[in-house]
Motif scaffolding. Sequence first.
Motif, PDB file in Angstrom:
ATOM      1  N   LEU A  35      -1.787  -2.611   4.968  1.00 27.79           N
ATOM      2  CA  LEU A  35      -2.175  -3.331   3.749  1.00 27.79           C
ATOM      3  C   LEU A  35      -2.990  -4.580   4.081  1.00 27.79           C
ATOM      4  O   LEU A  35      -3.934  -4.919   3.368  1.00 27.79           O
ATOM      5  CB  LEU A  35      -0.942  -3.685   2.922  1.00 27.79           C
ATOM      6  N   LEU A  77       3.303  -0.404   7.491  1.00 23.06           N
ATOM      7  CA  LEU A  77       2.785  -0.469   6.128  1.00 23.06           C
ATOM      8  C   LEU A  77       2.160  -1.823   5.856  1.00 23.06           C
ATOM      9  O   LEU A  77       1.055  -1.916   5.312  1.00 23.06           O
ATOM     10  CB  LEU A  77       3.894  -0.184   5.113  1.00 23.06           C
ATOM     11  N   SER A  78       2.840  -2.894   6.268  1.00 24.32           N
ATOM     12  CA  SER A  78       2.290  -4.224   6.022  1.00 24.32           C
ATOM     13  C   SER A  78       1.001  -4.434   6.811  1.00 24.32           C
ATOM     14  O   SER A  78       0.048  -5.038   6.306  1.00 24.32           O
ATOM     15  CB  SER A  78       3.310  -5.302   6.362  1.00 24.32           C
ATOM     16  N   ARG A 136       0.202   5.634  -2.625  1.00 26.09           N
ATOM     17  CA  ARG A 136       0.602   4.284  -2.231  1.00 26.09           C
ATOM     18  C   ARG A 136       2.070   4.052  -2.564  1.00 26.09           C
ATOM     19  O   ARG A 136       2.824   3.494  -1.764  1.00 26.09           O
ATOM     20  CB  ARG A 136      -0.269   3.247  -2.912  1.00 26.09           C
ATOM     21  N   SER A 137       2.501   4.488  -3.732  1.00 27.19           N
ATOM     22  CA  SER A 137       3.913   4.335  -4.109  1.00 27.19           C
ATOM     23  C   SER A 137       4.820   5.105  -3.158  1.00 27.19           C
ATOM     24  O   SER A 137       5.880   4.618  -2.774  1.00 27.19           O
ATOM     25  CB  SER A 137       4.137   4.821  -5.542  1.00 27.19           C
ATOM     26  N   VAL A 155       8.027  -0.350   7.824  1.00 27.72           N
ATOM     27  CA  VAL A 155       7.641  -1.510   7.017  1.00 27.72           C
ATOM     28  C   VAL A 155       6.559  -2.307   7.714  1.00 27.72           C
ATOM     29  O   VAL A 155       5.585  -2.742   7.091  1.00 27.72           O
ATOM     30  CB  VAL A 155       8.877  -2.387   6.709  1.00 27.72           C
ATOM     31  N   ALA A 195       8.440   4.004   3.630  1.00 31.25           N
ATOM     32  CA  ALA A 195       8.297   3.086   4.767  1.00 31.25           C
ATOM     33  C   ALA A 195       9.624   2.528   5.286  1.00 31.25           C
ATOM     34  O   ALA A 195       9.835   2.489   6.500  1.00 31.25           O
ATOM     35  CB  ALA A 195       7.338   1.959   4.417  1.00 31.25           C
ATOM     36  N   PRO A 196      10.550   2.097   4.421  1.00 30.38           N
ATOM     37  CA  PRO A 196      11.806   1.557   4.957  1.00 30.38           C
ATOM     38  C   PRO A 196      12.670   2.591   5.677  1.00 30.38           C
ATOM     39  O   PRO A 196      13.548   2.239   6.451  1.00 30.38           O
ATOM     40  CB  PRO A 196      12.533   1.038   3.721  1.00 30.38           C
ATOM     41  N   ARG A 202       4.180   5.828  -0.024  1.00 31.20           N
ATOM     42  CA  ARG A 202       4.215   5.107   1.248  1.00 31.20           C
ATOM     43  C   ARG A 202       5.183   3.935   1.179  1.00 31.20           C
ATOM     44  O   ARG A 202       5.927   3.666   2.129  1.00 31.20           O
ATOM     45  CB  ARG A 202       2.828   4.573   1.600  1.00 31.20           C
ATOM     46  N   VAL A 203       5.196   3.239   0.043  1.00 30.69           N
ATOM     47  CA  VAL A 203       6.086   2.087  -0.106  1.00 30.69           C
ATOM     48  C   VAL A 203       7.546   2.539  -0.134  1.00 30.69           C
ATOM     49  O   VAL A 203       8.420   1.876   0.429  1.00 30.69           O
ATOM     50  CB  VAL A 203       5.718   1.294  -1.384  1.00 30.69           C
ATOM     51  N   LEU A 204       7.827   3.672  -0.760  1.00 27.20           N
ATOM     52  CA  LEU A 204       9.201   4.165  -0.836  1.00 27.20           C
ATOM     53  C   LEU A 204       9.696   4.721   0.497  1.00 27.20           C
ATOM     54  O   LEU A 204      10.864   4.587   0.840  1.00 27.20           O
ATOM     55  CB  LEU A 204       9.305   5.246  -1.911  1.00 27.20           C
ATOM     56  N   ASP A 245      -2.797   6.127  -6.415  1.00 26.15           N
ATOM     57  CA  ASP A 245      -1.680   5.239  -6.743  1.00 26.15           C
ATOM     58  C   ASP A 245      -0.344   5.872  -6.365  1.00 26.15           C
ATOM     59  O   ASP A 245       0.556   5.186  -5.856  1.00 26.15           O
ATOM     60  CB  ASP A 245      -1.685   4.901  -8.237  1.00 26.15           C
TER      61      ASP A 245
END
Length: 87
Positions: free
Chosen positions: A57, A53-54, A36-37, A50, A43-44, A39-41, A33
């Motif tokens: 997913l 990442l999309s 994943r967090s 982004v 990615a931008p 990667r989300v932070l 987890d």
Amino acid sequence: MREYGLGYWELLQVPIRAFWLLARNINRLKAQDDMRSLRVLVAPQIKDGVSSLSESLVLEIDQIGESTSEDTSELDREGLHALKAFL
């Protein structure tokens, strides 16, 4: 064991070996987890982060919901009967 959604009384019913197996996996699940967090932070901040990442997913979603219409394998009736006999 809130990670698995087990209450106190349900947890008491779990065999001891299964309990320790579940307990050892908690850190691994939390790390997954956290990754994943992260990667989300991050990615931008990366060029095309982004979109990549999309895409990753979407690939994960497709793996879960893969269509079995292309599956041409036949049902193993003998194995199914053996499994039913086992249960």
